[in-house]
Design a protein around this motif. Structure first.
Motif, PDB file in Angstrom:
ATOM      1  N   ALA A 198      67.226  27.881  34.567  1.00 20.32           N
ATOM      2  CA  ALA A 198      66.100  28.815  34.619  1.00 20.32           C
ATOM      3  C   ALA A 198      65.673  29.241  33.218  1.00 20.32           C
ATOM      4  O   ALA A 198      64.493  29.516  32.972  1.00 20.32           O
ATOM      5  CB  ALA A 198      66.480  30.040  35.456  1.00 20.32           C
ATOM      6  N   TRP A 199      66.651  29.308  32.297  1.00 18.18           N
ATOM      7  CA  TRP A 199      66.399  29.756  30.931  1.00 18.18           C
ATOM      8  C   TRP A 199      66.780  28.626  29.980  1.00 18.18           C
ATOM      9  O   TRP A 199      67.896  28.139  30.014  1.00 18.18           O
ATOM     10  CB  TRP A 199      67.229  31.007  30.623  1.00 18.18           C
ATOM     11  N   ARG A 230      75.205  31.856  35.183  1.00 13.48           N
ATOM     12  CA  ARG A 230      75.163  32.041  36.633  1.00 13.48           C
ATOM     13  C   ARG A 230      74.666  30.753  37.281  1.00 13.48           C
ATOM     14  O   ARG A 230      74.036  29.925  36.644  1.00 13.48           O
ATOM     15  CB  ARG A 230      74.226  33.196  37.010  1.00 13.48           C
ATOM     16  N   GLY A 231      74.912  30.653  38.588  1.00 11.74           N
ATOM     17  CA  GLY A 231      74.497  29.456  39.298  1.00 11.74           C
ATOM     18  C   GLY A 231      75.671  28.510  39.499  1.00 11.74           C
ATOM     19  O   GLY A 231      76.826  28.868  39.281  1.00 11.74           O
ATOM     20  N   SER A 258      71.562  29.520  35.536  1.00 14.62           N
ATOM     21  CA  SER A 258      70.702  30.468  34.827  1.00 14.62           C
ATOM     22  C   SER A 258      70.385  29.962  33.429  1.00 14.62           C
ATOM     23  O   SER A 258      69.272  30.146  32.918  1.00 14.62           O
ATOM     24  CB  SER A 258      71.375  31.838  34.749  1.00 14.62           C
ATOM     25  N   ASN A 259      71.376  29.350  32.792  1.00 14.11           N
ATOM     26  CA  ASN A 259      71.239  28.891  31.408  1.00 14.11           C
ATOM     27  C   ASN A 259      72.341  27.871  31.158  1.00 14.11           C
ATOM     28  O   ASN A 259      73.252  27.701  31.963  1.00 14.11           O
ATOM     29  CB  ASN A 259      71.359  30.065  30.429  1.00 14.11           C
TER      30      ASN A 259
END
Length: 291
Positions: free
Chosen positions: A11-12, A49-50, A40-41
């Protein structure tokens, strides 16, 4: 004209499909993006996260795009970070099935396994699968120097050694081997090399080393090289285009002082690099007997 890109997604930031999709689209090529992770990154930040996706979800996504006719309309499959051995198996089955349905389809395997600074950064059951199952299915592989040494099982410090070992790897399947981030005995200080080897030719391109090392550069290079090939560029031209474009992205990133690559902000230099670096011919691998 489309590319099926099977890689991690964040996401990032810009790694995996989050580095590859935009440059391919910028070249006027549709991308069918299949994630292997949703994070997340990238690793390296204080938190992440993730997770790696369940293999059944990845299999469902691949089946779903197949049902929509993606294989028949694709020019290339590009794979990168896979996340688990189960996903690697699933991708291998998809690639084999896709190439049987569409014999003109090319497969570019970016064997995302590790690098010189960190060593292997994937689960230990993944590298043998990439080496022994995915790479033999591939038309093109784009390992970095560290990954290439793993694939060929030998230390390579000269262009001649790269050529010789590439010949052995090509005997197992791939037609084109591109070795990125190469540091060889004759590589000038302050430069970095990328070499492309085929049965009937080899080329190397040198670019100035930019004093940053953001994550995702290999993912970006594979996307740039693959998109150039999809557009019909010969290997030396694709090598020059990709190396020149990624140098421009790294220069722009260094100027902005950001931790993540400035891919979107570098659209102009990917389309028309300010500095263009030519691929220089080197000797082709020797193949005894008919090839």
């Amino acid at each position: 004209m489309s590319v099926i890109s099977i890689q991690s997604q964040v996401a990032w930031g810009h790694v995996g499909n989050s580095a590859a999709v935009f440059p391919i689209q910028l070249a006027g090529i549709d991308v069918i993006s299949v994630p292997t992770t949703l994070l997340s990154n990238r690793p390296g930040y204080p938190t992440i996260r993730g997770r790696v996706l369940d293999v059944q979800l990845v299999a469902d996504l691949l089946q779903g795009i197949e049902e929509r006719g993606a294989i028949a309309g694709a020019t290339m499959i590009l794979s990168g970070y896979l996340g688990s051995a189960d996903i690697a198996h699933e991708v291998a089955e998809f690639v084999a099935r896709a190439k049987a349905q569409n014999p003109a389809l090319l497969y570019c395997c970016d064997p995302v396994l590790g690098d010189r600074d960190r060593g292997m950064f994937v689960r230990p059951d993944i590298p043998p699968l990439v080496r022994d199952t995915l790479c033999p299915l591939a038309d093109i592989i784009t390992p970095n120097h560290f990954e290439f040494e793993f694939l060929c099982g030998a230390r390579v410090t000269t262009a001649d050694a790269v050529i010789a070992q590439a010949g052995a790897v090509m005997a197992r399947g791939p037609l084109t081997i591109v070795v990125t981030s190469a540091e060889l005995a004759d590589t000038p200080d302050g430069e970095i090399e990328t070499l492309a080897i085929e049965r009937n030719g080899g080329w190397r391109v040198r670019t100035p080393r930019v004093p940053i090392s953001p994550s995702g550069t290999g993912d970006l290079f594979a996307a740039l090289f693959a998109s150039a090939r999809v557009r019909g560029a010969a290997t030396p031209d694709a090598l020059s285009d990709a190396a020149s474009a990624i140098h421009g992205v790294l220069e722009r990133t260094a100027q902005r002082g950001t931790e993540e690559m400035r891919i979107v902000a570098s659209a102009d230099v990917m389309l028309d690099p300010k500095h263009r670096f030519a691929a220089v011919a080197i000797a082709a691998p020797h193949h005894p007997g008919p090839v």
